[in-house]
Enzyme design. Structure first.
Site, PDB file in Angstrom:
ATOM      1  N   GLY A   1      38.707  32.308  38.918  1.00  0.00           N
ATOM      2  CA  GLY A   1      39.483  32.219  38.862  1.00  0.00           C
ATOM      3  C   GLY A   1      40.110  30.915  38.012  1.00  0.00           C
ATOM      4  O   GLY A   1      38.911  29.292  38.747  1.00  0.00           O
TER       5      GLY A   1
ATOM      6  N   GLY B   1      39.642  29.174  48.136  1.00  0.00           N
ATOM      7  CA  GLY B   1      40.837  28.394  47.497  1.00  0.00           C
ATOM      8  C   GLY B   1      40.151  27.825  46.547  1.00  0.00           C
ATOM      9  O   GLY B   1      40.935  26.842  45.528  1.00  0.00           O
ATOM     10  N   LEU B   2      39.607  29.340  44.876  1.00  0.00           N
ATOM     11  CA  LEU B   2      39.795  28.389  43.870  1.00  0.00           C
ATOM     12  C   LEU B   2      39.181  27.436  43.262  1.00  0.00           C
ATOM     13  O   LEU B   2      39.152  26.973  41.981  1.00  0.00           O
ATOM     14  CB  LEU B   2      41.537  28.544  42.817  1.00  0.00           C
ATOM     15  CG  LEU B   2      42.050  30.212  43.253  1.00  0.00           C
ATOM     16  CD1 LEU B   2      43.281  30.087  42.825  1.00  0.00           C
ATOM     17  CD2 LEU B   2      41.289  30.888  42.029  1.00  0.00           C
TER      18      LEU B   2
ATOM     19  N   ASN C   1      39.446  33.919  33.671  1.00  0.00           N
ATOM     20  CA  ASN C   1      41.214  34.685  34.689  1.00  0.00           C
ATOM     21  C   ASN C   1      41.041  33.174  35.499  1.00  0.00           C
ATOM     22  O   ASN C   1      40.730  32.702  35.504  1.00  0.00           O
ATOM     23  CB  ASN C   1      40.021  35.638  36.374  1.00  0.00           C
ATOM     24  CG  ASN C   1      40.730  35.780  37.355  1.00  0.00           C
ATOM     25  OD1 ASN C   1      41.786  34.653  37.876  1.00  0.00           O
ATOM     26  ND2 ASN C   1      41.683  36.438  37.618  1.00  0.00           N
TER      27      ASN C   1
ATOM     28  N   CYS D   1      46.981  35.030  43.780  1.00  0.00           N
ATOM     29  CA  CYS D   1      45.875  34.502  45.007  1.00  0.00           C
ATOM     30  C   CYS D   1      46.701  33.720  45.915  1.00  0.00           C
ATOM     31  O   CYS D   1      47.548  33.046  46.261  1.00  0.00           O
ATOM     32  CB  CYS D   1      45.215  33.774  44.085  1.00  0.00           C
ATOM     33  SG  CYS D   1      43.951  32.584  45.308  1.00  0.00           S
TER      34      CYS D   1
ATOM     35  N   ILE E   1      44.087  45.971  43.174  1.00  0.00           N
ATOM     36  CA  ILE E   1      44.797  44.851  42.953  1.00  0.00           C
ATOM     37  C   ILE E   1      43.854  43.652  43.778  1.00  0.00           C
ATOM     38  O   ILE E   1      42.641  43.798  43.418  1.00  0.00           O
ATOM     39  CB  ILE E   1      45.589  45.278  44.836  1.00  0.00           C
ATOM     40  CG1 ILE E   1      44.258  46.078  45.935  1.00  0.00           C
ATOM     41  CG2 ILE E   1      46.334  46.666  44.681  1.00  0.00           C
ATOM     42  CD1 ILE E   1      44.578  46.120  47.213  1.00  0.00           C
TER      43      ILE E   1
ATOM     44  N   GLY F   1      37.891  47.278  47.137  1.00  0.00           N
ATOM     45  CA  GLY F   1      36.740  48.296  47.788  1.00  0.00           C
ATOM     46  C   GLY F   1      36.002  49.134  46.870  1.00  0.00           C
ATOM     47  O   GLY F   1      35.261  50.394  47.583  1.00  0.00           O
TER      48      GLY F   1
END
Ligand SMILES: Cc1cc2nc3c(=O)[nH]c(=O)nc-3n(C[C@H](O)[C@H](O)[C@H](O)COP(=O)(O)OP(=O)(O)OC[C@H]3O[C@@H](n4cnc5c(N)ncnc54)[C@H](O)[C@@H]3O)c2cc1C
Ligand SMILES: Cc1cc2nc3c(=O)[nH]c(=O)nc-3n(C[C@H](O)[C@H](O)[C@H](O)COP(=O)(O)OP(=O)(O)OC[C@H]3O[C@@H](n4cnc5c(N)ncnc54)[C@H](O)[C@@H]3O)c2cc1C
Ligand SMILES: Cc1cc2nc3c(=O)[nH]c(=O)nc-3n(C[C@H](O)[C@H](O)[C@H](O)COP(=O)(O)O)c2cc1C
Ligand SMILES: Cc1cc2nc3c(=O)[nH]c(=O)nc-3n(C[C@H](O)[C@H](O)[C@H](O)COP(=O)(O)O)c2cc1C
Ligand code: FES
Ligand code: FES
Lengths: 304, 254, 304, 254
Positions: free
Chosen positions: C46, C72-73, C99, C129, C190, C243
Site C-alpha cells: 500500500g 500500519g502501511l 495499491n 485497511c 477481501i 487464504g
C-alpha cells in the site's frame, strides 16, 4: 469453586462456562462424560414455535481450524421441549438458557410466552442465525429490528433475557447498544460467521444450503475483537463465544470483557471440553492468586 | 462410549492406500457396526475427529481399517507405533443380534468390509456362519480375505474389472446366488449406492436388512445434528446415534 | 499457457495469479525463488502520499490457520516508489497494480494523480485497511463514501481502477454496487478481517496497535462466500482474495465468480506459492480438458 | 537463500526442553548469525514457519538447537529421523568477518549460544580464538559446552542461581573480565535485555558490537514487514533482511 460464580444481572451461575446452543443437544447426550450440572449453564438447541426438520444434507463441512454448519435449526419445537426435554434438565438442577428463534417477530413473542410459565430462568434470543431463509439474520443485522424484537420479547418474559448477536455486521457496538436500550439483560456474542466452501469437482457448495455458519478456532480472533469492542460500548454483561476450547482461549475473552463464555465446536472435538475448562479455570485462578474471576473481566490494556 | 487416550500399537500399510491401525483402547468389546471418532494429525488446520468403523477387538487393542483419502487420513499415515491418539467410542448402534431364520448374509463394498471381521467372529461364537458378498473395484481393493475366512465366514467376491471373483457388481452376484431371495437377514456396509441397491433387493424379497450408513460427522455423540439421514416420512435421524446401522425400512432409499 | 490469460476489463494479464498487496514487498524480494514476470500481476505494498514508518512492534501474531497483522502501511511513499521501486518492475515487464491508500479523499486523488503519468497500468484502491487510525476503513464500510473516493480517483486516473473491498460490513454487495456504479473497472476482495488476540499474561493485545487484520486459510470460507455474493450482484470483474494457497483453494474462488485471484499470506509460508499455483492451474485445466479458465468462472451451482 | 525439502537426520533431546535437530539441507555453508525458517507440524492450526539460528553445517547436514516453548516447537519434538521438513535459508545477515584488533568476544544468553558454535569454528580456521561469555538461568540451560571447547573457543559461564560458573548476569562477568573495555569486537545473541546491556556497555567503551535480534517473523524473506526493529532515528529495519545481526549503533537500545 466460589471464585468462579458469576452474576449476569439477576442470573446466577455457579461458574462462567456455558454449553453453546446447537452444540450440546438438549443436555442429555453427553451425560456419559460429565454431569451436566457441573456447568454454569446449558443453552439449548435453538427452539422454534413448531418442530423443524432442518436443512437437507450435507449440513457440515470442515474448513481450516473451523467448520461450517447449516443445520437449519432442526429442533423439537417449544412445546415438545417443555414437555419432553426440560424435565431432564430440571431434574439435574442446571441453569437452562432457552435459545429461541422465530421466523417473525410474532413467533419470537409466542415462544417467549410459552417459556414464561416454565422454570426456565433465561432466554437467549437468537437474532443471528444465518441458516434459515426468513427471519433470524435480518433482525440481527439491523439495530432497529434487533431492538424491536428484543423489546417485544422483553414485554412477555420477565426473567433473564440474553440477546445473541450476529457478527455479520459493520458495527456490532451499534446493534449492541440498541439491544441493551431495548431491555436486554445481557449479550452473547458471537454467533457463526456466514461462509461457504465449494466442492470443486461437482461445483456445488459443500453444504446443501449453499452458505452456512463458520465456527471454531478460526473465528476466535474475530470474536475476541468484537467482545472487546462491545465491552467498551455497553454496560450490560457480555457472554463471549467463538472458538473457545481451552483455558487460554477463555482467558482472552474474560480479559476482553466477557463475564461468562460459551463452548461450542470444541465439544465436538472433545466431548469433555466444557467440563475440563471449569476445572482448569479454577486451578488457574487459584495458582495465579486471583480471588475471583471478576478481577479478570475487562482488564485488557488497550494501547494508548 | 468413552474418550480414551490410546496408543498406536501397530500401523501397517496393506497396499493401495489401505492401512490397518491397532490402538490400545482397553475396550472390552463392541457391537460390529459401531464406530469410533479418531483424532488425526492437525496439519492444514484439521479440527474434527474422523469416524471409522471398528473392525476388531483383540484383548486391549482395537483395530481400524482405513483408506487414506484426504487431509486427515493422509497425515494419519505418517504416525508410528507409540504415538498417543485420542479415540472416542464405541459409538452408535451396530448390527442387531436378533434371531434369524435362514442364511445370514453380509454385503460389503470397499472398506465397508471392516465391521464384518468382528461380526463373523461374534456370529461364529454363537454357532452361526456369515455369508459375505464382497465387492470392490479391483483385486487389490479386496481386504481382510484371510481374516474373514479364519473367522469362519464364507466369502464370495466380485470386482468391477473382473480381476478377482465375479466380474460386476456385488449386488448382481447376490441376485445370482439367491434368485428367490431365500435369505434370513442381510447386513450391509459400503457406499450409498450399494446400500440402496441392497435395500431395494431385500425389500422386493421381504428380507429384513440392516444398512450401515456413512455420513459426514461433526461430533459422533449426537449433539451437532450434522450427520442425519432421512426416513420415508422425511424425518431426520442421527447416523451417529440412532445409526449408523438402520433397518432398511427406516431409510429413504431413493 | 494461453488458457490462463485474463482480461479484467481493459487490463490484460497473462495469468490470473496476482501477488497480494503487502505480502510481496515491491516485487524484488523473492527474485531468488521465481521470476516475478511469471505472475499475472504484482500488487505493490500500500502506497501513501508521504512515506510512512508504520506501527510499532509487535505487528504480527499467528492465530489458528491464520495470522493478524497491523503493519500500519509502512511504505516508501508514492514518490520514492515511482523513482526507486517502479523501474525494477518495469524492467521485468510485469503488470504492476499500485495499491494506494490515503488518509483523506484528497490524498487518494493526489496519489492517483502521481501515478497517471507513469507506466503503471492499474491502481488498486485500498479503502479497506483496518490498521490506520484515520481514513481507510471508514471509506470501505460505507457505500456512499466508497463511491465518493472511487469517483474522485476515477476522474484523475484513466487506466484500470480496481477497488479493494473491506469484509467488515453487513452487506458487501451494497458497497460493491456503489463502487461499480462510481466507475470501478474491477473489484478485489477481501481485505483482512478486523481481529484481536490477547496475551493473557500481560493482558495486552498481542499486536501493539490493539487490533489488526486477520488473513490466511482461516478466512477463506468467508472470502469465498463474499465473492459468490458479490458475483451475483455486480457485472464488473472480481479478483478473489483470502487464504488461497494451493490449486483447490483457487478453484473455489474461480467457481464462485472470480476472474483472477491474489495470493497473500501463503507467500509467507511458501515463497514459491504464487508461482507454483500458476503451474498447477495450467496442468489442472489441461488435464480436465478445460480450454480456458473463463469456462470455470462463476460456474457455482447454487442450491435451488 | 532457498527453500529445501530436507530430511531429519537426527533429533536428540539434550534435557530441559532443549533439542538438537540435524537436517539434510545440502547447503554448502552459512554465515553464523544467519537463520532459517523451519516448517513445524500444523497441529492446532499452526500456519507460519518458525525462525531458528543456524548452529552448525557439517557436510550436507545443518544443525539447529531449539527449545520447545510453544505450539510449534512442542509438536516438532515428536518428529523422528526420516521425516521430511521444509527449511528456508540461510536467511539474513550474520556476524561480519571484518578485521578486528583486540580480542573477539561473544556474549550469549540461553539458546542464543547457537550461532557461536559455527562462528568459533570459522574463526578458528582463520586463526582467531573466540572468547565466549555465556549466561543462563541455571546449569542445565548451558548448552554446547563441549562443542564450543572442541571448536577452539574459550568459554566462561555464568548462571543466575550460581549452579555453574559465575553467579549473576553474564554482563557482570564481562565487566569484571574487561574492566577497561579492552575488547576488539563484541558479537552478541540472546534476549533483548541482554543485547541492550551488551550494547550499552560496548558503547560506553567504544567497542564495535554486533547484536543478533529476535523478533516475531511472518516470512523471513522481507516481504511482510512484521519483524522490524527501530534505529535511533525511529526508522524501521527488517530483522529478517537487514538483520538479524545489526551493529549496536544502528539500534535504538532503550
Ligand atoms: C460411521 C462411519 C464409518 C466409517 N468407517 C470407515 C472405515 O472403516 N474405513 C475408512 O477408511 N473410512 C471409514 N469411514 C469414512 C471416513 O470417515 C473418511 O474416509 C474420513 O473421515 C476421511 O477423512 P480425511 O480427513 O482423510 O478426508 P477429508 O476429505 O479431508 O475430510 C474432510 C471432512 O469430511 C469428512 N469426510 C470425508 N470423507 C468422508 C466419508 N467418506 N464419510 C464420512 N465423512 C467423510 C471427514 O470426516 C472430515 O470431517 C467411515 C465413515 C463413517 C461415517
Ligand atoms: C532470528 C531468530 C533466531 C532464533 N533462533 C532460535 C534458536 O536458535 N533456538 C530457539 O530455540 N529459538 C530461536 N528463536 C526463537 C524461535 O523462533 C521461537 O522459540 C519459536 O518460533 C517458537 O515457536 P512456537 O511455535 O513453539 O511458539 P508459539 O508461541 O506457539 O509461536 C507463536 C508465534 O510466535 C512466534 N514466536 C514465539 N516465540 C518467539 C520468539 N522467541 N522469537 C521469535 N518469534 C517467536 C512464532 O514464530 C510463531 O509465529 C529464534 C528467533 C529468531 C527471530
Ligand atoms: C452445529 C452447530 C449448530 C448451532 N446451532 C445453533 C443454534 O441452534 N442457535 C444458536 O444461537 N447458535 C447455534 N450455533 C452457534 C453456536 O452456539 C456458537 O455461537 C458458534 O458456533 C460459535 O462458537 P464456537 O466457535 O465455540 O462453536 C450452532 C453452531 C454449530 C457449530
Ligand atoms: C502482512 C500483511 C500486509 C498487508 N498489507 C496490505 C496493504 O498494504 N494493502 C492492502 O490492500 N492489503 C494488504 N494486506 C491484505 C492482503 O493483500 C490480503 O487482502 C489479505 O491478506 C487476505 O489474503 P490472504 O489470506 O491470502 O493473505 C496485507 C496482508 C498482510 C498479511
Ligand atoms: S455427528 Fe454430530 S449428531 Fe451425529
Ligand atoms: S519476517 Fe517478514 S519481513 Fe521480516
Amino acid at each position: 469453586m466460589s471464585r468462579l460464580n458469576v452474576k449476569l444481572g439477576d442470573l446466577s451461575l455457579k461458574n462462567p462456562v456455558i454449553a453453546a446452543s446447537g452444540t450440546f443437544g438438549y443436555g442429555e447426550e453427553l451425560e456419559n462424560f460429565f454431569p451436566v450440572e457441573s456447568l454454569g449453564a446449558v443453552a439449548t438447541k435453538g427452539l422454534s414455535l413448531k418442530p423443524r426438520e432442518g436443512n437437507p444434507m450435507p449440513r457440515i463441512v470442515e474448513t481450516p481450524s473451523g467448520m461450517i454448519n447449516a443445520i437449519g435449526l432442526q429442533n423439537v419445537g417449544i412445546e415438545a421441549f417443555i414437555e419432553k426435554k426440560l424435565p431432564y434438565l430440571e431434574s439435574k438442577q442446571v441453569v437452562v438458557i432457552a435459545n429461541i428463534f422465530g421466523n417473525t417477530l410474532e413467533e419470537y413473542v409466542e415462544i417467549a410466552r410459552c417459556l414464561q410459565p416454565t422454570s426456565v430462568p433465561a432466554i437467549e434470543l437468537n437474532i443471528s442465525c444465518p441458516n434459515v431463509k426468513a427471519g433470524g439474520m435480518e433482525f440481527g443485522n439491523d439495530p432497529v429490528q434487533a431492538a424491536r424484537v428484543t423489546e417485544a420479547v422483553r414485554s412477555v418474559f420477565n426473567r433473564h433475557l440474553m440477546v445473541k448477536l450476529s457478527p455479520n455486521v459493520t458495527s456490532l457496538p451499534k446493534v449492541a447498544c440498541a439491544v441493551a436500550d431495548a431491555g436486554a439483560d445481557s449479550l452473547s456474542l458471537i454467533n457463526t460467521i456466514t461462509a461457504m466452501a465449494i466442492n470443486t469437482k461437482t461445483r456445488k457448495p459443500m453444504i446443501a444450503n449453499g452458505v452456512g455458519g463458520l465456527s471454531g478456532p478460526a473465528i476466535r480472533p474475530i470474536a475476541v475483537r468484537m467482545v472487546a469492542e462491545v465491552y467498551r460500548s455497553v454496560k450490560i454483561p457480555i457472554v463471549g463465544i467463538g472458538g473457545i476450547g481451552e483455558l487460554n482461549d477463555a482467558l482472552e475473552f474474560f480479559i476482553a470483557g466477557a463475564q461468562a463464555i460459551q463452548i461450542g465446536t470444541a465439544t465436538f472435538v472433545e466431548p469433555n471440553a466444557a467440563h475440563q475448562l471449569v476445572k482448569d479455570l479454577d486451578s488457574y485462578l487459584k495458582e495465579s492468586g486471583i480471588n475471583h474471576l471478576k478481577e479478570l473481566v475487562g482488564t485488557l490494556k488497550w494501547p494508548s | 462410549m468413552k474418550d480414551t487416550l490410546s496408543q498406536i500399537v501397530y500401523h501397517r500399510s496393506i497396499g493401495n492406500d489401505y492401512y490397518r491401525i491397532g490402538l490400545k483402547t482397553g475396550w472390552a468389546s463392541f457391537q460390529p457396526g459401531q464406530f469410533a471418532m479418531l483424532q488425526v494429525p492437525g496439519d492444514g488446520g484439521v479440527l474434527l475427529r474422523r469416524p471409522f468403523s471398528l473392525a476388531r477387538q483383540e484383548g486391549e487393542v482395537s483395530e481400524i481399517l482405513y483408506k487414506a483419502v484426504g487431509r486427515g487420513t493422509r497425515n494419519l499415515v505418517k504416525l508410528q507405533p507409540g504415538v498417543p491418539l485420542k479415540i472416542l467410542g464405541p459409538l452408535g448402534h451396530g448390527f442387531s443380534s436378533s434371531e434369524v431364520s435362514g442364511p445370514r448374509v453380509a454385503v460389503a463394498g470397499g472398506y465397508g468390509i471392516a465391521p464384518f471381521w468382528e461380526w463373523s467372529l461374534q456370529l461364529a461364537k454363537l454357532g452361526h456362519r456369515l455369508q459375505i458378498f464382497y465387492g470392490a473395484r479391483t483385486k487389490t481393493d479386496l481386504l481382510y480375505l484371510d481374516e474373514l475366512r479364519d473367522a469362519g465366514a464364507e466369502v464370495q467376491c466380485s470386482t468391477e474389472d473382473g480381476s478377482a471373483g465375479f466380474r460386476g457388481l456385488v449386488t448382481d452376484l447376490l441376485r445370482e446366488q439367491f434368485p428367490n431371495g431365500k435369505v434370513g437377514r442381510v447386513y450391509s456396509c459400503g457406499p450409498w449406492g450399494l446400500l440402496q441397491a441392497v435395500g431395494q433387493w431385500c425389500e422386493s424379497h421381504s428380507i429384513p436388512a440392516e444398512l450401515s450408513v456413512e455420513e459426514a460427522m461433526g461430533c459422533g455423540t449426537g449433539v451437532c445434528l450434522g450427520c442425519v439421514v432421512q426416513n420415508r416420512a422425511g424425518k431426520y435421524f442421527r447416523a451417529c446415534k440412532e445409526g449408523p446401522v438402520f433397518l432398511a425400512e427406516q431409510l429413504k432409499l431413493n
